[in-house]
Enzyme design. Structure first.
Site, mmCIF file in Angstrom:
data_model
loop_
_atom_site.group_PDB
_atom_site.id
_atom_site.type_symbol
_atom_site.label_atom_id
_atom_site.label_comp_id
_atom_site.label_asym_id
_atom_site.label_seq_id
_atom_site.Cartn_x
_atom_site.Cartn_y
_atom_site.Cartn_z
ATOM 1 N N GLU A 1 9.059 15.878 14.872
ATOM 2 C CA GLU A 1 9.598 16.018 13.710
ATOM 3 C C GLU A 1 8.912 16.790 12.827
ATOM 4 O O GLU A 1 7.602 16.724 12.795
ATOM 5 C CB GLU A 1 9.679 14.499 13.196
ATOM 6 C CG GLU A 1 10.389 14.141 11.745
ATOM 7 C CD GLU A 1 10.177 12.785 11.320
ATOM 8 O OE1 GLU A 1 11.149 12.355 10.754
ATOM 9 O OE2 GLU A 1 9.233 12.103 11.863
ATOM 10 N N GLU B 1 9.685 1.722 10.838
ATOM 11 C CA GLU B 1 10.429 2.540 10.518
ATOM 12 C C GLU B 1 9.932 4.116 10.661
ATOM 13 O O GLU B 1 9.117 4.375 9.905
ATOM 14 C CB GLU B 1 11.446 2.558 9.369
ATOM 15 C CG GLU B 1 12.839 3.329 9.387
ATOM 16 C CD GLU B 1 12.691 4.836 8.681
ATOM 17 O OE1 GLU B 1 12.354 5.488 9.513
ATOM 18 O OE2 GLU B 1 13.193 4.818 7.694
ATOM 19 N N CYS C 1 13.463 11.355 6.405
ATOM 20 C CA CYS C 1 13.379 10.734 7.864
ATOM 21 C C CYS C 1 14.731 11.015 8.693
ATOM 22 O O CYS C 1 14.739 11.109 9.723
ATOM 23 C CB CYS C 1 13.031 9.356 8.086
ATOM 24 S SG CYS C 1 14.023 8.119 6.868
ATOM 25 N N LYS D 1 0.943 -1.144 -0.022
ATOM 26 C CA LYS D 1 -0.098 -0.045 -0.051
ATOM 27 C C LYS D 1 0.866 1.188 0.037
ATOM 28 O O LYS D 1 1.407 1.563 1.110
ATOM 29 C CB LYS D 1 -0.899 -0.059 1.358
ATOM 30 C CG LYS D 1 -2.029 1.116 1.185
ATOM 31 C CD LYS D 1 -2.463 1.552 2.328
ATOM 32 C CE LYS D 1 -1.431 2.862 2.855
ATOM 33 N NZ LYS D 1 -1.538 4.051 2.102
#
Length: 524
Positions: free
Chosen positions: A418, A282, A321, A207
């Protein structure tokens, strides 16, 4: 970098191998194709008939339409992958033949580099050169995992202490893998999952992000062109709340590998827990880039450290990331370093990634732009000093100026969370212990950098950092043969390297008694 059972006949596979070696075939135009769900070897629309427009982040206009799958499509895809694993040929295909298919995929990626790179550029908003590099990295991932499985022996022999015992540990595919990928590096992240999953002999349902699904659709097309048996590769384009959630909880899925945000990742882990499936996560990072004064002692060293700090923070508009979004610089060089950094940040050229001279593209969506604006506003309210950027330029699209925020401290939200945008914060330290403490003061632990002319100190600091990847006098490069992943809330498990392959396998111990005889444990 990754229907019904059974392989394709040799004639069909040979023809496709010829195409992989350079014979062109008509290309399906993904930008106009609404049948982007692939189940059991067939492209189809969503069961519900729903579609979604894909938005060009440069001008906020729709440029493609894809199928909007839901639970029904997901169940069909899992059923196809289940049948292909339980009764199909791929899990029983010899390692050498699996490796050969991965190499054919690598060849097809090389053939279509320009087309796929341009599509990745438009879909994700990155520069064309970044899109091309992504295709090269995907190619390398497929080749690496091909080489890895091709070089393996038949198992690890275990010494049982007797010539009458033959004991061996072998590795088998996990089964049906659910692969859920993010919007920032759609093609690259897909390959990091698909290549090892297929190398190990699994089948999968992927997906992609509903925001940037197009190159993943193309990758599945290439897998089929390379000769992958029907049902081994399935894709459902659709939202995480339905497709992703169903994949995570589905009882016929044996492993779920997710790359994305912390909140979504924890939901995936909870959903997977009831069926006790394997989970790999992750979940991003808040990555420090530590610069010691001695790295700036020469003009060349200073120029390099500043240049790399820009690269660390602003590649792909900070939507990485592992972005080095926290600059932690020694106090004695802080003023000079930040002044030059801000000057260069102001000169970064924004625009469409295919245009000449453009260095940085837009954010991927209106939501990501709003998120970035909110973080900058909160930082300024909390006392940060704006040195560069801090605004959306005039014109259409989701652009935001590369931003440098000085005088930041660990209590600020922009330091703790983040951003996933072009925002670089500046903190300072006076000694090595303080530098390490600041760098480790995060609930994440994905990556970090250390800059120093003192090799012993650089290695000493690198050893103390609680991050999955640490660069010394560099930032951002990775190797497909080296594991990638993080500590703490950056996730669980690893991608790439031998461990990345092991994630998609189960270990089985086979103990054979060559001279069986009664044990006589029980007298009767």
């Amino acid at each position: 970098m990754d229907p019904r059972p059974g392989g394709r006949g040799p004639d069909r596979r040979d023809a496709r191998q010829g195409e992989a070696n350079g014979n062109e075939r008509p290309q399906r135009d993904v930008s106009s194709a609404q049948q982007t769900i692939h189940v059991g070897g067939e492209w189809r629309a969503a069961v519900s008939g729903a579609t979604r427009e894909i938005i060009d982040p440069v001008d906020a206009t729709a440029f493609a339409v894809v199928s909007e799958g839901d639970v029904a499509d997901t169940d069909d895809a899992v059923a196809a992958a289940r049948a292909a694993f339980d009764d199909g040929s791929w899990p029983r295909t010899p390692a050498a033949d699996r490796a050969a298919l991965l190499r054919r995929v690598a060849g097809l990626l090389e053939r279509d580099r320009e087309r796929i790179g341009a599509l990745e550029s438009r879909d994700a908003g990155k520069t064309l050169e970044e899109g091309r590099v992504d295709v090269d990295c995907v190619r390398d991932a497929f080749r690496y995992f091909a080489d890895l499985v091709a070089a393996e022996s038949g198992g690890r022999v275990v010494d049982a202490g007797s010539d009458e015992i033959h004991s061996v540990v072998v590795h088998e595919p996990v089964g049906v893998c659910a692969l859920i990928t993010p919007w920032n590096y759609p093609l690259l992240q897909a390959s990091w999952k698909i290549a090892p999953a297929l190398a190990a002999g699994n089948t999968f349902v992927i997906k992609p992000s509903e925001i940037t699904p197009l190159t993943t659709v193309v990758l599945v097309e290439l897998l089929m062109e390379a000769g992958l048996p029907l049902g081994a590769a399935n894709i459902v384009t659709g939202p995480g709340a339905t497709v992703g959630a169903r994949l995570a909880e589905h009882p016929d899925v044996d492993l779920v590998s997710f790359t994305g945000g912390l909140v979504s990742g924890t939901k995936v882990a909870r959903a997977a827990a009831d069926s006790v499936k394997k989970v790999a996560l992750e979940l991003g990072g808040k990555n420090p880039n530590v610069v010691f004064a001695d790295a700036c002692a020469t003009d060349e060293g200073f120029d390099t450290a500043v240049d790399q700090a820009l690269n660390a923070a602003f590649i792909h508009s900070g939507q990485v990331c592992s972005a080095g979004s926290r600059l932690i610089v020694e106090e004695s060089v802080r003023d000079r370093f930040v002044t030059e950094l801000a000057r260069r940040a102001e000169r970064i050229r924004l625009g469409r990634g295919t245009d000449e001279g453009v260095e940085c593209g837009p954010l991927v969506s209106a939501a990501q732009l709003a998120r970035t604006e909110d973080f900058v506003a909160s930082a300024l309210k909390e006392g940060a000093v704006l040195r560069a950027g801090g605004e959306k330029p005039e014109g259409p699209g989701f652009f935001y100026r590369p931003t440098v925020l000085d005088h930041c401290h660990r209590d600020m939200r922009v330091i703790r969370e983040e951003v996933f945008g072009p925002v670089l914060t500046v903190e300072t330290f006076t000694d090595e212990d303080e530098a390490v403490a600041l760098a480790n003061d995060t609930e994440y632990g994905l990556a970090g950098g250390v800059w120093s002319a003192d090799t012993a100190r650089a290695r000493r600091v690198a050893a103390r950092l609680r991050h999955g990847t640490v660069w010394i006098n560099d930032f951002h490069p990775y190797l497909p043969q080296a594991e990638w992943g993080g500590f703490g809330k950056s996730g669980t498990g690893r991608e790439l390297g031998p461990t990345g392959l092991a994630e998609y396998r189960e270990a089985k111990h086979i103990y054979e008694n060559l001279a069986p005889r009664p044990v006589r444990w029980f007298a009767g």
